[in-house]
Design an enzyme around this catalytic site. Sequence first.
Site, short mmCIF file in Angstrom:
data_model
loop_
_atom_site.label_atom_id
_atom_site.label_comp_id
_atom_site.label_asym_id
_atom_site.label_seq_id
_atom_site.Cartn_x
_atom_site.Cartn_y
_atom_site.Cartn_z
N HIS A 22 -140.94 39.71 17.90
CA HIS A 22 -140.19 38.46 18.01
C HIS A 22 -141.06 37.21 18.23
O HIS A 22 -141.03 36.26 17.44
CB HIS A 22 -139.22 38.55 19.19
CG HIS A 22 -138.40 39.79 19.25
ND1 HIS A 22 -137.27 39.98 18.47
CD2 HIS A 22 -138.53 40.92 19.99
CE1 HIS A 22 -136.74 41.16 18.76
NE2 HIS A 22 -137.48 41.75 19.66
C1 BDR Z 1 -137.17 38.53 23.37
O1 BDR Z 1 -136.90 39.21 24.59
C2 BDR Z 1 -138.09 39.66 25.17
O2 BDR Z 1 -137.96 40.96 25.67
C3 BDR Z 1 -139.15 39.57 24.10
O3 BDR Z 1 -140.42 39.28 24.67
C4 BDR Z 1 -138.67 38.44 23.24
O4 BDR Z 1 -139.11 37.20 23.72
C5 BDR Z 1 -136.48 39.25 22.23
O5 BDR Z 1 -135.11 39.31 22.46
#
Ligand code: BDR
Length: 307
Positions: free
Chosen positions: A236
Site C-alpha cells: 500500500h
Molecule cells: C494501511 O494499513 C496499514 O496496516 C498499512 O501500513 C497501510 O498503511 C493499509 O490499509
Amino acid sequence: KTPVIIDCDPGHDDAMALLLALASPELEVVAVTTVAGNQTLEKVTANAIRVLDVAGARDIPVAAGAGRPLVHDTARVADEVHGETGLDGPDLPPPSREPEAIHAVELMARELRKRPLTLIPVGPLTNIALLIAMYPELVENIEDIIVMGGAIGLGNVTPSAEFNVWVDPEAAKRVFESDADVTMIGLDVTHRAMLSAERAEALRETGRAGAVVADLHAFYRRFHLEVYGHDDTPVHDALAVAHAIDPSILHTTQLSVEIDVTHGPARGRTVVDQLRRTDRPANAHVAVDVDAERFIDLLTTRIGSLA
Ligand code: BDR
Ligand code: CA
C-alpha cells in the site's frame, strides 16, 4: 527534486515506502514523522529510525507525533499483520539514535515555513489533522497530501473501512475537508499492484536493503495467505511514494470523498461519489487505476539499487 515529508507507522509496507523514497533521486526526504497505527508510537518511531539506518540515512530528522487518535480513546494496532514489534521478520539492530526532541507537527510546520512541500501520510491521519488545525496558514505551502488510505469499494478492517482511515476517521475528515490538495490512494488500487514472493525473494541478493525487504515480505505474506489465500502482498504505502516519484503510474479522477464518522457499520468508510449522485464538489484526486507492472518494477529496481 520534490521535497517530501513521509508521515508513517512502520509497518512492513511503510518500511518499503521509506526505502523506495530513499532510493529515488526524484525525491528529497526532508523529514520522517511517525504516528500510532500499526503499532504503538514508541515502536513505530523506533522502526522508522531502524529502516533509515538500513539505508544509511542518518541525517534525516525523525519526530514522533500523535500516540492516539483525535477522538477515539484508544490506539488500535494491527499486530496480526505486522507482528508484536510492528516490523516482525528481519533481524534489525536497535535504532542508532533517538527521535528529535520536537513533536512531529512542529517539525512539519518548521519545514513548511521554509518552502512548499508534499506530505505523504501512510498511517492514520492524526498528525496531518493536527497540523491543519494548529497552523491553517501553512496549508497554502502544502503542495499535495498524498494519502494512502480509504477505498472506493473495499474494506480491510471492517467490510466498509480501510485501516488508516478507520483508526482515526475524525482526523481523516479534517484532512479531506481542508483546503489542501488531497490525493487518495486506496485499497482499490493497492490491491491491484501486489508484490509476489518471487519478486521479493529476488531482492535478497542485491544488498542489505533488498535482504531486509525479502525478510519483511516473508513475514507480511503470512497474513495475506491466511486472509486472501495467496502470498502476493499489497505494498500500500509504497504506492503513495511511487505516485510522488512518477504520477503516471496511477490514474486519478477528481471526486467528492466524505468520511463516515458515525458509529455504525460504516465507520471509517471513505464515501466516494463516483457516479456523482450529490452536489458535493470534488475534494480529492482519487486513484482509480494503476499500472501494476511499472509500479513493481520501480519498487524492486530502486530498492535493489540500495547498497
Ligand atoms: C494501511 O494499513 C496499514 O496496516 C498499512 O501500513 C497501510 O498503511 C493499509 O490499509
Ligand atoms: Ca502504514
